[in-house]
Design a protein around this motif. Structure first.
Motif, PDB file in Angstrom:
ATOM      1  N   GLN A  77      96.725  46.518  42.625  1.00 37.54           N
ATOM      2  CA  GLN A  77      97.715  47.500  42.185  1.00 37.54           C
ATOM      3  C   GLN A  77      97.566  47.789  40.691  1.00 37.54           C
ATOM      4  OE1 GLN A  77     100.097  49.132  44.355  1.00 37.54           O
ATOM      5  NE2 GLN A  77      99.881  50.435  42.551  1.00 37.54           N
ATOM      6  N   GLN A  78      97.374  46.738  39.910  1.00 39.54           N
ATOM      7  CA  GLN A  78      97.214  46.954  38.469  1.00 39.54           C
ATOM      8  C   GLN A  78      95.932  47.713  38.157  1.00 39.54           C
ATOM      9  OE1 GLN A  78      98.559  44.557  35.386  1.00 39.54           O
ATOM     10  NE2 GLN A  78      99.458  42.972  36.673  1.00 39.54           N
ATOM     11  N   MET A  79      94.862  47.419  38.872  1.00 40.94           N
ATOM     12  CA  MET A  79      93.607  48.157  38.672  1.00 40.94           C
ATOM     13  C   MET A  79      93.783  49.628  39.053  1.00 40.94           C
ATOM     14  SD  MET A  79      91.061  45.218  40.199  1.00 40.94           S
ATOM     15  CE  MET A  79      89.558  46.195  40.161  1.00 40.94           C
ATOM     16  N   THR A  80      94.525  49.853  40.119  1.00 39.65           N
ATOM     17  CA  THR A  80      94.781  51.228  40.572  1.00 39.65           C
ATOM     18  C   THR A  80      95.646  51.974  39.558  1.00 39.65           C
ATOM     19  OG1 THR A  80      94.613  50.521  42.889  1.00 39.65           O
ATOM     20  CG2 THR A  80      95.731  52.614  42.448  1.00 39.65           C
ATOM     21  N   ASP A  81      96.707  51.319  39.097  1.00 40.71           N
ATOM     22  CA  ASP A  81      97.585  51.954  38.108  1.00 40.71           C
ATOM     23  C   ASP A  81      96.833  52.274  36.812  1.00 40.71           C
ATOM     24  OD1 ASP A  81      99.632  51.715  39.918  1.00 40.71           O
ATOM     25  OD2 ASP A  81     100.534  49.949  38.973  1.00 40.71           O
ATOM     26  N   TYR A  82      95.836  51.466  36.508  1.00 38.34           N
ATOM     27  CA  TYR A  82      95.028  51.668  35.299  1.00 38.34           C
ATOM     28  C   TYR A  82      93.942  52.732  35.519  1.00 38.34           C
ATOM     29  CZ  TYR A  82      92.576  50.122  31.006  1.00 38.34           C
ATOM     30  OH  TYR A  82      91.997  50.050  29.757  1.00 38.34           O
ATOM     31  N   ALA A  83      93.876  53.235  36.758  1.00 33.92           N
ATOM     32  CA  ALA A  83      92.912  54.271  37.142  1.00 33.92           C
ATOM     33  C   ALA A  83      91.472  53.828  36.925  1.00 33.92           C
ATOM     34  CB  ALA A  83      93.191  55.573  36.382  1.00 33.92           C
ATOM     35  N   MET A  84      91.187  52.601  37.297  1.00 39.53           N
ATOM     36  CA  MET A  84      89.802  52.132  37.215  1.00 39.53           C
ATOM     37  C   MET A  84      88.959  52.829  38.267  1.00 39.53           C
ATOM     38  SD  MET A  84      90.069  48.056  36.379  1.00 39.53           S
ATOM     39  CE  MET A  84      88.297  47.942  36.049  1.00 39.53           C
ATOM     40  N   ASP A  85      87.768  53.278  37.875  1.00 44.21           N
ATOM     41  CA  ASP A  85      86.872  53.930  38.822  1.00 44.21           C
ATOM     42  C   ASP A  85      85.713  52.988  39.158  1.00 44.21           C
ATOM     43  OD1 ASP A  85      85.036  54.070  36.687  1.00 44.21           O
ATOM     44  OD2 ASP A  85      85.712  56.090  36.125  1.00 44.21           O
ATOM     45  N   ARG A  86      84.720  53.504  39.852  1.00 43.52           N
ATOM     46  CA  ARG A  86      83.633  52.647  40.328  1.00 43.52           C
ATOM     47  C   ARG A  86      82.670  52.248  39.215  1.00 43.52           C
ATOM     48  NH1 ARG A  86      81.259  54.626  45.984  1.00 43.52           N
ATOM     49  NH2 ARG A  86      80.374  52.534  45.887  1.00 43.52           N
ATOM     50  N   LYS A  87      82.841  52.787  38.041  1.00 45.34           N
ATOM     51  CA  LYS A  87      82.042  52.384  36.882  1.00 45.34           C
ATOM     52  C   LYS A  87      82.801  51.368  36.016  1.00 45.34           C
ATOM     53  CE  LYS A  87      78.516  55.134  37.657  1.00 45.34           C
ATOM     54  NZ  LYS A  87      77.157  54.610  37.966  1.00 45.34           N
ATOM     55  N   GLY A  88      83.936  50.920  36.515  1.00 45.41           N
ATOM     56  CA  GLY A  88      84.711  49.932  35.788  1.00 45.41           C
ATOM     57  C   GLY A  88      84.125  48.537  35.936  1.00 45.41           C
ATOM     58  N   MET A  89      84.717  47.585  35.243  1.00 46.64           N
ATOM     59  CA  MET A  89      84.230  46.202  35.262  1.00 46.64           C
ATOM     60  C   MET A  89      85.408  45.232  35.217  1.00 46.64           C
ATOM     61  SD  MET A  89      81.925  44.233  32.361  1.00 46.64           S
ATOM     62  CE  MET A  89      80.355  44.969  32.859  1.00 46.64           C
ATOM     63  N   VAL A  90      85.305  44.176  36.012  1.00 48.95           N
ATOM     64  CA  VAL A  90      86.287  43.091  35.998  1.00 48.95           C
ATOM     65  C   VAL A  90      85.656  41.873  35.341  1.00 48.95           C
ATOM     66  CG1 VAL A  90      87.581  41.460  37.432  1.00 48.95           C
ATOM     67  CG2 VAL A  90      87.551  43.885  38.026  1.00 48.95           C
ATOM     68  N   ILE A  91      86.388  41.250  34.435  1.00 49.68           N
ATOM     69  CA  ILE A  91      85.954  40.002  33.810  1.00 49.68           C
ATOM     70  C   ILE A  91      86.922  38.912  34.241  1.00 49.68           C
ATOM     71  CG2 ILE A  91      85.577  38.786  31.632  1.00 49.68           C
ATOM     72  CD1 ILE A  91      84.965  41.545  30.373  1.00 49.68           C
ATOM     73  N   ASN A  92      86.400  37.925  34.951  1.00 49.01           N
ATOM     74  CA  ASN A  92      87.230  36.841  35.478  1.00 49.01           C
ATOM     75  C   ASN A  92      87.187  35.667  34.517  1.00 49.01           C
ATOM     76  OD1 ASN A  92      87.909  38.171  37.975  1.00 49.01           O
ATOM     77  ND2 ASN A  92      85.785  37.837  38.588  1.00 49.01           N
ATOM     78  N   LEU A  93      88.257  35.496  33.761  1.00 51.33           N
ATOM     79  CA  LEU A  93      88.336  34.466  32.728  1.00 51.33           C
ATOM     80  C   LEU A  93      89.209  33.325  33.244  1.00 51.33           C
ATOM     81  CD1 LEU A  93      87.623  33.721  29.753  1.00 51.33           C
ATOM     82  CD2 LEU A  93      89.769  34.836  29.099  1.00 51.33           C
ATOM     83  N   GLY A  94      88.565  32.341  33.832  1.00 48.44           N
ATOM     84  CA  GLY A  94      89.352  31.245  34.395  1.00 48.44           C
ATOM     85  C   GLY A  94      88.498  30.281  35.185  1.00 48.44           C
ATOM     86  N   GLY A  95      89.164  29.449  35.963  1.00 52.87           N
ATOM     87  CA  GLY A  95      88.482  28.464  36.788  1.00 52.87           C
ATOM     88  C   GLY A  95      88.103  29.026  38.140  1.00 52.87           C
ATOM     89  N   GLY A  96      87.969  28.120  39.111  1.00 58.57           N
ATOM     90  CA  GLY A  96      87.499  28.522  40.429  1.00 58.57           C
ATOM     91  C   GLY A  96      88.408  29.495  41.139  1.00 58.57           C
ATOM     92  N   VAL A  97      89.720  29.352  40.968  1.00 58.77           N
ATOM     93  CA  VAL A  97      90.656  30.253  41.644  1.00 58.77           C
ATOM     94  C   VAL A  97      90.481  31.683  41.151  1.00 58.77           C
ATOM     95  CG1 VAL A  97      93.101  30.845  41.937  1.00 58.77           C
ATOM     96  CG2 VAL A  97      92.359  28.469  42.167  1.00 58.77           C
TER      97      VAL A  97
END
Length: 350
Positions: A77-97
């Motif tokens: 939902q947050q990614m959608t509200d931010y209008a991320m498109d297919r050229k966007g990028m997610v950075i996962n900053l954390g542990g295994g979860v």
């Protein structure tokens, strides 16, 4: 750079400069950084100067109990509200979860966008972030829903380990022990002779990543050899799952896997694969590092039943990875519910 680490897009570093160059060259239209309350406080401030000024910060609640579709819906939902498109990028900053769930969200959002794993725990640096396994828990079953996808980059920043509690660091160390027991008898010997409190974590991480990368490169989709990485996990996952919702007795992943390795080493000894002396050395080393879990008699059967949902199972049979010898493991070893119960009862008697 080790060629196998290269094939898994892994970089191990003491600074964040190469990370910044990678993101700049990739030039995503928008960036979302997924954190929990712990990495938001301790790790995000270290990363922020190396990120574009404009980016979305998505905070989720830490803990395996939050690795669910409900949390995924919040992220999507947050990614959608931010209008991320297919050229966007997610950075996962954390542990295994965060790595498992954030990667899963990235690979399913608009049928898949770029993502970077930035593991902040020892557990995720040596194991969870490498190899492209992504997913979430479903009901009481670990990683029941998921996909395989190699991240665009796995950036292992060793100084993140300084942000960990002693318990979290020790939890990750269980996977280090596992890698030695299944693939490197010499390194296992070195660990036994070393002082845990003075270990060189960069060396430890590099060794574990190299072991896992070699296995995953040979069998990326866990059709065969990759199953050896599940040593300790058939019984360990069942233990972790059983106590997951018990606030007083919930275990960290590595704590459960430590018990699972002892129990599965016991089964290997009972089946004549390893000797009693090897079992004793494994048990004594792990038992002196990790807290003992008191398993009530009435809980044994219920924990054993959870192994029936293990992802390695085939044709209704519980398939386990057992040590053939120290430094070598065999996968697809059938075990019974009764044998699982016996192993748990043996552990109770230690």
């Amino acid at each position: 750079m080790n060629a196998l680490m290269e094939s898994q897009n892994v970089r191990i570093a003491l600074d964040l400069n190469e990370f910044e160059r990678f993101v700049t060259q990739r030039n995503p239209t928008k960036i979302a950084v997924i954190v929990d309350e712990n990495t938001h406080e301790h790790c995000y401030p270290l990363l922020k100067p190396f990120l574009p000024t404009e980016h979305l910060l998505i905070e989720i609640q830490s803990g395996e109990q939050n690795k669910t579709l409900t949390t995924c819906s919040h992220i999507w939902q947050q990614m959608t509200d931010y209008a991320m498109d297919r050229k966007g990028m997610v950075i996962n900053l954390g542990g295994g979860v965060i790595g498992d769930m954030g990667g899963f969200c990235a690979t399913t959002y608009k049928r898949g966008i770029d993502f970077i794993q930035m593991p902040t725990t020892l557990l995720s640096q040596v194991d969870a972030s490498v190899g492209g396994k992504l997913g979430i828990d479903f009901q009481q079953f670990k990683n029941h829903i998921g996909t395989f996808k190699i991240p665009n980059l796995v950036y292992i920043y060793i100084p993140f380990l300084q942000t960990l509690s002693a318990r979290q660091l020790l939890s990750g160390y269980a996977e280090v022990i596992k890698h030695c027991l299944i693939a490197d008898a010499d390194k296992w010997q070195t660990l036994q002779q070393s002082n845990y409190h003075t270990l060189d974590w960069q060396d430890i991480v590099q060794h574990s990543v190299a072991v896992k990368a070699q296995v995953v490169d040979t069998d990326p989709y866990e059709r065969g050899l990759r199953k050896i990485l599940n040593f300790g996990h058939t019984i360990g996952h069942a233990i972790e799952s059983y106590y997951l919702t018990d606030d007083q007795r919930a275990l960290l992943h590595g704590e459960a896997i430590a018990i699972g390795m002892m129990c599965e080493a016991y089964l290997a000894q009972q089946k004549g694969f390893i000797g009693e002396s090897d079992l004793n050395r494994i048990t004594q080393y792990i038992d002196k590092l990790y807290p003992t879990l008191t398993i009530k008699d009435e809980e044994v059967a219920a924990i054993a039943q959870l192994t029936r949902q293990d992802k390695k199972n085939e044709g209704g049979k519980i398939q386990c990875t057992l040590l053939e010898q120290v430094g070598k493991a065999n996968f697809n070893q059938p075990i019974t519910l009764n044998e699982v119960s016996q192993a748990l009862q043996w552990y109770q008697g230690l």
